[in-house]
Design an enzyme around this catalytic site. Structure first.
Site, PDB file in Angstrom:
ATOM      1  N   CYS A  53       1.098  -0.936  -0.283  1.00 60.41           N
ATOM      2  CA  CYS A  53      -0.317  -0.536  -0.148  1.00 60.41           C
ATOM      3  C   CYS A  53       0.318   1.712  -0.056  1.00 60.41           C
ATOM      4  O   CYS A  53       0.670   2.231  -0.666  1.00 60.41           O
ATOM      5  CB  CYS A  53      -0.778   0.221   1.491  1.00 60.41           C
ATOM      6  SG  CYS A  53      -2.080   0.979   0.671  1.00 60.41           S
ATOM      7  N   ARG A  93      -4.368   4.898   4.140  1.00 67.22           N
ATOM      8  CA  ARG A  93      -4.916   3.884   3.691  1.00 67.22           C
ATOM      9  C   ARG A  93      -5.157   2.404   3.053  1.00 67.22           C
ATOM     10  O   ARG A  93      -5.526   1.847   3.173  1.00 67.22           O
ATOM     11  CB  ARG A  93      -4.007   3.628   2.020  1.00 67.22           C
ATOM     12  CG  ARG A  93      -3.485   5.443   0.972  1.00 67.22           C
ATOM     13  CD  ARG A  93      -2.341   5.391   1.309  1.00 67.22           C
ATOM     14  NE  ARG A  93      -2.019   4.377  -0.056  1.00 67.22           N
ATOM     15  CZ  ARG A  93      -1.522   4.666  -1.067  1.00 67.22           C
ATOM     16  NH1 ARG A  93      -0.738   5.778  -2.085  1.00 67.22           N
ATOM     17  NH2 ARG A  93      -1.375   3.411  -2.297  1.00 67.22           N
ATOM     18  N   TRP A 113      -0.355  -3.590   2.884  1.00 66.68           N
ATOM     19  CA  TRP A 113      -2.009  -3.811   2.887  1.00 66.68           C
ATOM     20  C   TRP A 113      -2.108  -5.629   2.264  1.00 66.68           C
ATOM     21  O   TRP A 113      -2.215  -5.677   0.747  1.00 66.68           O
ATOM     22  CB  TRP A 113      -2.407  -3.245   2.368  1.00 66.68           C
ATOM     23  CG  TRP A 113      -4.506  -3.564   2.568  1.00 66.68           C
ATOM     24  CD1 TRP A 113      -4.482  -2.681   3.979  1.00 66.68           C
ATOM     25  CD2 TRP A 113      -5.040  -3.539   1.082  1.00 66.68           C
ATOM     26  NE1 TRP A 113      -5.601  -3.172   3.891  1.00 66.68           N
ATOM     27  CE2 TRP A 113      -6.684  -3.689   2.976  1.00 66.68           C
ATOM     28  CE3 TRP A 113      -5.562  -4.289   0.526  1.00 66.68           C
ATOM     29  CZ2 TRP A 113      -7.589  -4.363   1.782  1.00 66.68           C
ATOM     30  CZ3 TRP A 113      -6.468  -4.453  -0.193  1.00 66.68           C
ATOM     31  CH2 TRP A 113      -7.824  -4.199   0.729  1.00 66.68           C
ATOM     32  N   ASN A 148       4.360  -1.893  -4.163  1.00 66.92           N
ATOM     33  CA  ASN A 148       3.384  -1.555  -4.363  1.00 66.92           C
ATOM     34  C   ASN A 148       2.300  -2.742  -6.148  1.00 66.92           C
ATOM     35  O   ASN A 148       2.881  -2.204  -6.615  1.00 66.92           O
ATOM     36  CB  ASN A 148       2.248  -0.167  -4.308  1.00 66.92           C
ATOM     37  CG  ASN A 148       2.366  -0.149  -3.375  1.00 66.92           C
ATOM     38  OD1 ASN A 148       2.558  -0.674  -2.100  1.00 66.92           O
ATOM     39  ND2 ASN A 148       2.574   1.779  -2.859  1.00 66.92           N
ATOM     40  N   GLY A 149       1.309  -3.410  -5.917  1.00 69.65           N
ATOM     41  CA  GLY A 149       1.197  -4.049  -7.488  1.00 69.65           C
ATOM     42  C   GLY A 149       1.124  -5.261  -7.237  1.00 69.65           C
ATOM     43  O   GLY A 149       0.942  -5.553  -6.271  1.00 69.65           O
ATOM     44  N   GLU A 188     -29.026  -0.822  -4.441  1.00 72.60           N
ATOM     45  CA  GLU A 188     -28.074   0.059  -4.659  1.00 72.60           C
ATOM     46  C   GLU A 188     -27.641   1.458  -4.676  1.00 72.60           C
ATOM     47  O   GLU A 188     -27.346   1.632  -3.701  1.00 72.60           O
ATOM     48  CB  GLU A 188     -26.739  -0.254  -5.411  1.00 72.60           C
ATOM     49  CG  GLU A 188     -25.611   0.317  -5.512  1.00 72.60           C
ATOM     50  CD  GLU A 188     -24.556  -0.064  -3.820  1.00 72.60           C
ATOM     51  OE1 GLU A 188     -25.462  -0.196  -2.956  1.00 72.60           O
ATOM     52  OE2 GLU A 188     -24.132   0.990  -3.768  1.00 72.60           O
ATOM     53  N   LYS A 220     -27.335   4.109  -1.878  1.00 73.71           N
ATOM     54  CA  LYS A 220     -26.325   5.503  -1.243  1.00 73.71           C
ATOM     55  C   LYS A 220     -27.116   6.051  -0.928  1.00 73.71           C
ATOM     56  O   LYS A 220     -26.287   7.285  -0.385  1.00 73.71           O
ATOM     57  CB  LYS A 220     -25.335   5.686  -3.158  1.00 73.71           C
ATOM     58  CG  LYS A 220     -24.046   4.314  -3.361  1.00 73.71           C
ATOM     59  CD  LYS A 220     -23.172   4.053  -2.542  1.00 73.71           C
ATOM     60  CE  LYS A 220     -23.386   3.787  -1.105  1.00 73.71           C
ATOM     61  NZ  LYS A 220     -23.458   2.073  -1.325  1.00 73.71           N
ATOM     62  N   GLU A 232     -27.762   6.513   2.413  1.00 74.69           N
ATOM     63  CA  GLU A 232     -26.292   6.311   3.547  1.00 74.69           C
ATOM     64  C   GLU A 232     -25.861   8.100   3.396  1.00 74.69           C
ATOM     65  O   GLU A 232     -25.718   8.712   4.750  1.00 74.69           O
ATOM     66  CB  GLU A 232     -25.539   5.659   3.049  1.00 74.69           C
ATOM     67  CG  GLU A 232     -25.383   4.276   3.246  1.00 74.69           C
ATOM     68  CD  GLU A 232     -24.468   3.735   2.721  1.00 74.69           C
ATOM     69  OE1 GLU A 232     -24.239   2.575   2.948  1.00 74.69           O
ATOM     70  OE2 GLU A 232     -24.156   3.107   1.379  1.00 74.69           O
ATOM     71  N   HIS A 281     -47.375  -2.749  -6.655  1.00 77.05           N
ATOM     72  CA  HIS A 281     -47.940  -3.058  -5.729  1.00 77.05           C
ATOM     73  C   HIS A 281     -47.858  -2.718  -4.660  1.00 77.05           C
ATOM     74  O   HIS A 281     -48.268  -3.647  -2.925  1.00 77.05           O
ATOM     75  CB  HIS A 281     -47.524  -4.539  -5.107  1.00 77.05           C
ATOM     76  CG  HIS A 281     -47.857  -5.643  -6.755  1.00 77.05           C
ATOM     77  ND1 HIS A 281     -49.610  -5.697  -6.792  1.00 77.05           N
ATOM     78  CD2 HIS A 281     -47.147  -6.224  -7.818  1.00 77.05           C
ATOM     79  CE1 HIS A 281     -48.591  -7.161  -8.159  1.00 77.05           C
ATOM     80  NE2 HIS A 281     -47.917  -6.719  -8.578  1.00 77.05           N
ATOM     81  N   LYS A 307     -17.539   1.196   8.926  1.00 76.87           N
ATOM     82  CA  LYS A 307     -17.408   1.034   7.798  1.00 76.87           C
ATOM     83  C   LYS A 307     -17.125  -0.575   7.810  1.00 76.87           C
ATOM     84  O   LYS A 307     -17.657  -1.205   6.622  1.00 76.87           O
ATOM     85  CB  LYS A 307     -16.122   1.431   7.302  1.00 76.87           C
ATOM     86  CG  LYS A 307     -15.726   0.478   6.030  1.00 76.87           C
ATOM     87  CD  LYS A 307     -15.542   1.756   4.739  1.00 76.87           C
ATOM     88  CE  LYS A 307     -15.496   0.651   3.536  1.00 76.87           C
ATOM     89  NZ  LYS A 307     -16.635   0.719   2.610  1.00 76.87           N
TER      90      LYS A 307
HETATM   91  C1  G6P Z   1     -21.397  -1.925   6.340  1.00 77.25           C
HETATM   92  C2  G6P Z   1     -20.257  -0.732   4.789  1.00 77.25           C
HETATM   93  C3  G6P Z   1     -20.880  -1.269   3.811  1.00 77.25           C
HETATM   94  C4  G6P Z   1     -20.969  -2.495   3.444  1.00 77.25           C
HETATM   95  C5  G6P Z   1     -21.339  -3.366   4.629  1.00 77.25           C
HETATM   96  C6  G6P Z   1     -21.266  -4.718   4.417  1.00 77.25           C
HETATM   97  O1  G6P Z   1     -22.444  -1.726   6.347  1.00 77.25           O
HETATM   98  O2  G6P Z   1     -20.929   0.414   5.703  1.00 77.25           O
HETATM   99  O3  G6P Z   1     -20.536  -0.750   3.390  1.00 77.25           O
HETATM  100  O4  G6P Z   1     -21.449  -2.846   2.502  1.00 77.25           O
HETATM  101  O5  G6P Z   1     -20.643  -3.625   5.703  1.00 77.25           O
HETATM  102  O6  G6P Z   1     -19.590  -5.064   4.106  1.00 77.25           O
HETATM  103  P1  G6P Z   1     -18.707  -6.057   3.558  1.00 77.25           P
HETATM  104  O7  G6P Z   1     -17.381  -5.450   4.628  1.00 77.25           O
HETATM  105  O8  G6P Z   1     -18.894  -7.019   4.449  1.00 77.25           O
HETATM  106  O9  G6P Z   1     -18.608  -6.071   2.536  1.00 77.25           O
END
Ligand code: G6P
Length: 608
Positions: free
Chosen positions: A2, A27, A74, A100-101, A481, A485, A488, A504, A603
């Site tokens: 990373c 990161r 990472w 990295n890579g 999705e 978004k 959220e 429905h 997260k």
């Molecule tokens: C949390 C995050 C989402 C993610 C979900 C599943 O709710 O905010 O962005 O999609 O968890 O996480 P995962 O790491 O298992 O994909």
């Protein structure tokens, strides 16, 4: 991957390197390491876990050397261990590399080097680099690096030092960023300008195929054939925080715009265009078992669950396998049938989501075959599954998942081709799909190029309190999705619905204050989508359509249209979700929210 940092000059290198690593720690990393030449003697220190562990180890030694490299890892190849942490060395403890890579042909290079007597100490792809450079090294490090890299396939941002050619850092890149900067006290190399911008704001960004040689106070750049390159010096006007975000306002935007690259990374080395097939190294050990499977059962949470839903359409249509999907928190408390002809696939960006992990353990307890699509190498899900596919999307910092989602979809498309070619898919169809997958990075770039148009649209719709998202078939999960978004990031109430199900219930909500985002590329359910759009128009609702380039009909019907390039139906979700990510992002920003850290969300949800 990373974080890479290197220093050469007249100051003590250790504190500068540790500072550079700390500045890149946003990161994400799981281990780290440093090499410093102390009175010409290489001193290598590596540590698993937090940077503090490395710092403590280094401080005990009190190195004063003025040349060195550092790396925060990472994991991508191999577990999180000290032996897998960078820098990696050759057999003579002469050449040290941070990288990295992904080196795609590392297996064959490693085999050839082992035949020549080289001894390897890690599971990483990176370790072939110091050994390959050692093979060519005759006292001239830049020459040996160039010769070695002519044999390397894959991506790299790397920096190299050699005890027997002191006073130099050699840096090279293909598809993984690297920047150098030289001032009176010495030269720096880093994977991210944020690591070094506090020393100088004058940067030289390396391009693919370039090799830089840094000496104290000077640098030269050539290509792999030693042809000199003139490089422009860029003066960055970034604050340290902006620098971490690559000059973008937020991590979320950075990650949205990184998608051509993250998609390139998930497909790198995996497509076999001539054979109309894909090579998924992580599934090799279960390849024969998969041949006998009759069902796939996908389990995930959040955004990863929507990729699972999309995968269901792909697998059923092309691999001819029946496919069930479950939210992990539901699956773990019901009584699922774990039969020997079913493979259980767990999708997780973090690999640490508590419910996904519990569901995985439940399947294992019952003896099921477990597979994974995981972004974080060495995470719990990655360790506990039998076999899997890594996303290689890089760390995702923004809480709302973006680049991890599209890389999951691409991994699912490749898995579909893998399963389908084991069964009845023809060579011709396999070739066609593989060809289209290869085009995705460019197609994604085209969609993201419309960022400003989408920002204007977001301005128009930013004051609405409710929105409906509709789609069918492959784009039904994308409607879910897209709505997620928006919820959220901007805290706007949004409902995702299968367009056919709208009648429905949710159509009752429609009026002039309840706009609908309709995902209707030119696919097998296009006509059905048009009927649904007409139903909404008839009730006074306004429509933003996501449609295929060249669709003239839609412009007469919808209030606003965002066009996406044409591709095969199965891959449309990878393009149609991009405007929805940008739309939610722009509305969140316009409403003044911190889109990287939405309220009440985490997260990684590591508790139930
Ligand atoms: C949390 C995050 C989402 C993610 C979900 C599943 O709710 O905010 O962005 O999609 O968890 O996480 P995962 O790491 O298992 O994909």
């Amino acid at each position: 991957m990373c974080g890479i940092i290197g220093y050469i000059g007249n100051k003590s290198a250790t504190p500068l390197i540790l500072d550079g690593l700390r500045k890149q720690s946003y990161r994400g990393y799981d281990s780290s390491g440093i090499i410093v030449f102390e009175k010409e003697k290489p001193e290598l220190v590596r540590a698993v876990g937090k940077l503090e562990v490395l710092e403590e180890k280094v401080q005990k030694s009190d190195f004063k050397g003025t040349v060195g490299l550092g790396h925060s890892r990472w994991a991508t190849h191999g577990e999180v261990t000290e032996a897998n942490a960078h820098p990696h060395a050759d057999c003579n403890n002469n050449i040290f590399v941070v990288h990295n890579g992904i080196i795609e042909n590392f297996m064959s290079l490693k085999r050839q080097l082992e035949e020549k007597g080289h001894v390897f100490h890690s599971e990483t792809d990176t370790e072939v680099l110091p050994h390959l450079i050692e093979h060519f090294f005759k006292g001239d490090l830049p020459k040996a690096v160039r010769q070695a890299l002519l044999l390397v396939k894959g991506s790299y941002g790397m920096a190299v030092v050699a005890r027997d050619d002191p006073g130099k850092i050699v840096a090279a890149r293909v598809s993984s960023p690297l920047v150098i900067s030289v001032n009176d006290s010495g030269g720096f190399v880093a994977s991210d300008p944020s690591a070094i911008v506090s020393h100088s704001n004058k940067m030289v960004f390396l391009d693919d195929g370039e090799v830089a040689v840094l000496e104290s106070g000077t640098f030269t750049v050539t290509d792999l054939h030693n042809i000199k390159k003139e490089k422009e010096i860029t003066e960055l006007e970034w604050s340290a925080e902006e620098a971490q975000k690559g000059g973008h306002e937020t991590f979320m935007l950075k990650e949205i715009l990184e998608q051509p690259e993250s998609i390139r990374n998930v497909i790198r080395g995996r497509l076999l265009p001539k054979e109309g097939a894909v090579k998924l190294g992580g599934l090799e050990e279960v390849e024969e078992k998969l041949r006998g499977m009759k069902r796939i059962h996908i389990i995930a949470c959040g955004t990863a669950f929507f990729s699972a839903m999309t995968g269901k359409y792909m697998i059923e249509e092309y691999a001819g396998l029946s496919c069930e999907v479950d939210i992990a928190s539901e699956f773990r408390y019901r009584k699922p049938i774990v039969s020997p002809d079913t493979a259980f696939l767990f999708i997780s960006q973090s690999g640490e989501t508590a419910d996904t992990l519990a569901a995985l353990r439940e399947v294992k307890r019952k003896g099921g075959l477990t597979l994974g699509i995981v972004n974080t190498v060495g995470s719990s899900v990655a360790r506990e599954i039998t076999a899997g596919i890594y996303n290689h999307a890089g760390p995702e910092i923004g809480v709302a998942s973006t680049k991890a989602f599209t890389s999951q979809l691409v991994a699912l498309a490749m898995l579909t081709v893998f399963l389908a070619r084991q069964r009845s898919m023809s060579l011709v169809l396999g070739k066609r799909i593989v060809e289209e997958i290869a085009r995705l990075p460019d197609l994604v770039k085209q969609v993201l190029g419309q960022k400003e148009v989408i920002a204007q649209l977001a301005q128009k719709y930013a004051s609405f309190s409710n929105m409906l998202y509709i789609g069918r078939k492959y784009n039904y999960p994308i409607a879910l999705e897209g709505a997620l978004k928006l919820k959220e990031i901007s805290y706007v109430h949004a409902e995702g619905y299968g367009a056919g199900e709208m009648k429905h219930g949710s159509i009752a909500l429609i009026d002039e204050n309840f706009p609908t985002l309709a995902i209707c590329p030119s696919d097998s359910v296009y006509e059905k989508m048009i009927s649904n759009i007409q139903e909404i128009k008839a009730r006074g609702g306004s429509i933003i359509a996501i449609a295929s380039v060249g669709d003239k009909e839609i412009a007469n019907l919808a209030d606003d249209v965002i066009y996406i390039p044409k591709t095969i139906e199965m891959l449309t979700p990878i393009l149609s979700v991009l405007p929805l990510q940008l739309f939610a992002y722009e509305i969140g920003v316009k409403r003044g929210y911190d889109v990287d850290k939405p309220r009440n969300l985490a997260k990684s949800v590591t508790v139930e």
